[in-house]
Each structure stands twice: as C-alpha cells, then as structure tokens.
Design a protein around this motif. Structure first.
Motif, short mmCIF file in Angstrom:
data_model
loop_
_atom_site.label_atom_id
_atom_site.label_comp_id
_atom_site.label_asym_id
_atom_site.label_seq_id
_atom_site.Cartn_x
_atom_site.Cartn_y
_atom_site.Cartn_z
N GLU A 200 47.95 52.55 41.53
CA GLU A 200 48.48 52.29 43.23
C GLU A 200 47.38 52.19 43.46
OE1 GLU A 200 51.02 55.62 43.12
OE2 GLU A 200 51.95 55.46 41.18
N ASP A 201 46.32 52.97 43.85
CA ASP A 201 45.60 52.39 44.94
C ASP A 201 45.12 50.89 44.81
OD1 ASP A 201 45.46 55.41 45.69
OD2 ASP A 201 43.91 55.73 44.81
N GLU A 202 44.67 50.37 43.47
CA GLU A 202 44.37 49.01 43.32
C GLU A 202 45.93 48.32 43.98
OE1 GLU A 202 43.10 45.91 40.22
OE2 GLU A 202 44.20 47.37 39.55
N HIS A 203 46.62 49.03 43.47
CA HIS A 203 48.12 47.31 44.01
C HIS A 203 48.32 47.41 45.56
CE1 HIS A 203 49.37 47.25 40.08
NE2 HIS A 203 50.15 48.60 40.45
N GLY A 204 47.78 48.84 46.35
CA GLY A 204 48.02 48.91 48.01
C GLY A 204 46.92 48.01 48.80
N GLU A 205 45.81 47.53 48.00
CA GLU A 205 45.38 46.90 48.86
C GLU A 205 44.88 45.50 48.12
OE1 GLU A 205 41.39 48.98 48.39
OE2 GLU A 205 41.94 50.62 49.27
N THR A 206 45.68 45.14 47.15
CA THR A 206 45.81 43.95 46.57
C THR A 206 46.34 42.93 47.41
OG1 THR A 206 45.99 44.79 44.74
CG2 THR A 206 46.06 42.32 44.78
N LEU A 207 45.89 41.33 48.03
CA LEU A 207 45.98 39.98 48.55
C LEU A 207 46.40 38.88 47.66
CD1 LEU A 207 43.49 40.36 51.46
CD2 LEU A 207 45.94 41.06 51.24
N CYS A 208 47.11 38.60 47.36
CA CYS A 208 47.82 36.97 46.67
C CYS A 208 46.30 36.00 46.85
CB CYS A 208 48.74 36.39 47.22
SG CYS A 208 48.80 35.41 45.93
N GLY A 209 45.29 36.08 45.79
CA GLY A 209 44.61 35.16 45.99
C GLY A 209 44.62 33.19 46.37
N ALA A 210 45.78 33.25 46.24
CA ALA A 210 46.22 31.92 46.79
C ALA A 210 47.03 31.29 48.06
CB ALA A 210 47.71 30.96 45.54
N CYS A 211 48.15 32.46 48.74
CA CYS A 211 48.60 32.62 50.26
C CYS A 211 47.52 33.96 51.05
CB CYS A 211 49.81 32.48 49.78
SG CYS A 211 50.45 34.60 49.38
N GLY A 212 46.99 35.01 50.33
CA GLY A 212 46.57 35.90 51.48
C GLY A 212 47.20 36.87 51.31
N GLU A 213 48.51 37.03 50.78
CA GLU A 213 49.28 38.25 51.43
C GLU A 213 49.01 39.22 50.90
OE1 GLU A 213 51.39 38.21 54.17
OE2 GLU A 213 51.24 36.09 54.29
N ASN A 214 50.01 40.17 51.14
CA ASN A 214 49.83 41.68 50.69
C ASN A 214 50.71 41.45 49.27
OD1 ASN A 214 47.93 42.93 52.10
ND2 ASN A 214 49.64 42.86 53.30
N TYR A 215 50.49 43.00 48.36
CA TYR A 215 50.97 43.05 47.09
C TYR A 215 52.77 43.20 47.34
CZ TYR A 215 53.58 45.49 43.41
OH TYR A 215 54.34 46.49 42.36
N ALA A 216 53.82 42.89 47.21
CA ALA A 216 55.44 43.35 47.69
C ALA A 216 55.39 44.21 45.39
CB ALA A 216 55.45 42.78 47.80
N SER A 217 56.58 44.97 45.87
CA SER A 217 57.04 45.84 44.33
C SER A 217 57.93 45.08 43.99
CB SER A 217 57.47 47.31 44.60
OG SER A 217 58.05 47.27 46.11
N ASP A 218 58.85 44.11 44.52
CA ASP A 218 59.70 43.54 44.53
C ASP A 218 59.43 42.03 43.26
OD1 ASP A 218 59.65 42.65 46.73
OD2 ASP A 218 61.29 42.68 46.98
N GLU A 219 58.04 41.79 44.20
CA GLU A 219 57.58 40.55 42.87
C GLU A 219 56.89 40.76 42.28
OE1 GLU A 219 56.71 37.23 47.26
OE2 GLU A 219 55.71 39.10 46.40
N PHE A 220 56.57 39.52 41.33
CA PHE A 220 56.23 39.23 39.86
C PHE A 220 54.86 38.83 40.57
CE2 PHE A 220 54.06 36.69 36.70
CZ PHE A 220 53.77 37.30 35.47
N TRP A 221 53.53 39.71 39.28
CA TRP A 221 52.40 38.90 40.15
C TRP A 221 51.40 38.83 38.60
CZ3 TRP A 221 48.69 40.13 45.15
CH2 TRP A 221 49.26 39.80 45.46
N ILE A 222 50.53 38.13 38.70
CA ILE A 222 49.82 37.63 37.67
C ILE A 222 47.71 38.10 38.25
CG2 ILE A 222 49.69 35.21 37.59
CD1 ILE A 222 50.16 35.05 34.59
N CYS A 223 46.99 38.37 37.12
CA CYS A 223 45.62 38.78 37.07
C CYS A 223 45.93 37.23 36.58
CB CYS A 223 45.15 39.95 36.91
SG CYS A 223 43.85 39.94 37.07
#
Length: 261
Positions: A200-223
């Motif tokens: 959870e701590d990791e999620h709170g500080e994660t930025l998208c490598g493409a657009c630079g926006e913060n993590y949002a819980s209602d969006e799909f992410w991939i590493c």
C-alpha cells in the motif's frame, strides 16, 4: 530575553495564534536562519535554549532564572550536542524538542485559563492540522501531504488496490480478475500483513512512467519486468485481459532498447 511571559492569550483562538507565531519563529531558526542559529549554539557556552516568540521571531539564550518559570522551558543545553552529531541529526533533535515545548506552552495556557474538555480538543485539532517542526525540518511534511489522499483511497478501496498487479501474478492455474487478490509469494502467513502494508505504501507514491500521474485505485496498472516502472494500462495500450496472457511485459522504452543492435 522575553519568552512571552507578559503575553497571556486567553481564548482557544488566541492560544493557537500564539502557537503559530512561536512555531514560525523556531522553523525560521532551523531552516532559513540555520547558519546564524548554528553559530549561536556554541558548545563552549553555558546551557542554551531555543525560544520562539509570538511575533515569529526566535532567540538562543540561557534559561529563565526564576524558579518555577512563568512559562514551561524549552530543552536545555541544545548547544552541547551540536558538534557531536551530524548537523541534520542535531537539527532534527532540536526540532523534536521544539515541538514538545510548543505543545507544553499551548496547554499550559489552556490549563491556566480553564479550558474545558471541548476547548482542549479544539485547540489540539487546530494544532494537529499543522505539520510539526520536525516534519518541516526533515522534509516529511510534503511527503505526508502527497500521501494523504492515497491513504484515504487505500482505506475505502482496499479490495481495488490489487488492480495494480505484477504480470507474473496474473499467471497461474486460475485467471486473476482485475480486483482479485494476487497470490502471496511468501508462504509464511505471519508476513502477510507486513507485505500488504508495504504494497500500500508503494501504491501511494507510484507515478506512471508514461504520463507521470499518480496511482488511482480505479485504474488498471501494469509493471515492466525490465525497468520495473509502473504504467497506466491505457497509456501503454494494455488491457487487463491482454495482460493475463503476457508472460514478460516490456514497456515501450525497454522494447526499443532491446531491439537495437
């Protein structure tokens, strides 16, 4: 030296205003005026204290001679530790003691002028909305502001946090849904809570490598399995269904690097 003995705030608002003024002065001493503050805290001198005043000024001086003092006294002998520690650690230590002194002064006024339970609670809540001096000096205040909304999302959308799933976790005998809980890599059940907290701590500080926006819980992410950066699925054109069939995901940047001779 005038530690504010002649100024006696009597209402919650006045005490809070007094608190903010003293706090601002001490923050100034430990940040913008830090060179001057450092020089004044000579270890060769007697026991020195850092005072903050309601007018947002600060002073390094000897403690009050009267016993007991009119106001609670700040930490004594801050100058003696100056040369025995790293400067940032010494400033952090002074900041912690300054926070304790500010609370002592604020609630001293509350006790002296008969604040009831509701007044004390209101005063504390007003104080608690401000970052502590320690948080300001160490730089954690900004980090907490950034994480505040993320923590709120985690508590209300805990089941959705796992939409940010590592591709390896999507593979398994049973397909993993967008919001399903990924399998634990460690079979020791005693570590589950710790691992979940770290995630959870990791999620709170994660930025998208493409657009630079913060993590949002209602969006799909991939590493990306190569650079380990996280991306919005929509930014790299990957859907949850498609991700389930990817054995090793490479982001566009890493894919381009691999294709070069």
């Amino acid at each position: 030296m005038d530690g504010g003995a002649n100024y006696n705030p009597r209402t919650v608002e006045e005490v809070f205003r007094d608190f903010k003024g003293r706090r601002a002065g001490m923050i100034k001493a430990l940040t913008t005026d830090v060179d001057e503050f450092y020089q004044q805290c000579d270890p060769e001198k007697e026991n020195l204290c850092l005072y903050g005043f309601p007018n947002e000024q600060w002073e390094v001086n000897l403690p009050a001679e009267e016993v007991p003092p009119e106001l609670p006294e700040p930490a004594l002998g801050i100058n003696f530790a100056r040369d025995g520690m790293q400067e940032k650690d010494w400033l952090s230590l002074v900041a912690v003691h300054s926070d304790a002194w500010l609370l002592a002064v604020g609630f001293y006024f509350g006790a002296r002028f008969g604040f009831d339970k509701a007044d004390r609670k209101r005063l504390f809540n007003m104080i608690n909305e401000l970052p502590t001096i320690f948080e300001v000096v160490t730089g954690t205040a900004k980090k907490q502001v950034k994480e505040k909304s993320a923590v709120s999302n985690h508590s209300s959308n805990k089941s959705k946090l796992n939409s940010k799933v590592v591709p390896q976790q999507l593979r398994g005998p049973e397909p993993q849904g967008k919001y399903s809980k990924p399998p634990q890599k460690d079979e020791d059940e005693g570590l589950e809570e710790e691992e979940e907290g770290e995630e959870e701590d990791e999620h709170g500080e994660t930025l998208c490598g493409a657009c630079g926006e913060n993590y949002a819980s209602d969006e799909f992410w991939i590493c990306c399995d190569i650079c380990e950066k996280w991306f919005h699925g929509k930014c790299v054109k990957i859907t949850p269904a498609r991700a389930e069939h990817i054995k090793q995901y490479k982001c566009p940047s890493c894919s381009n690097k691999r294709s070069r001779p």
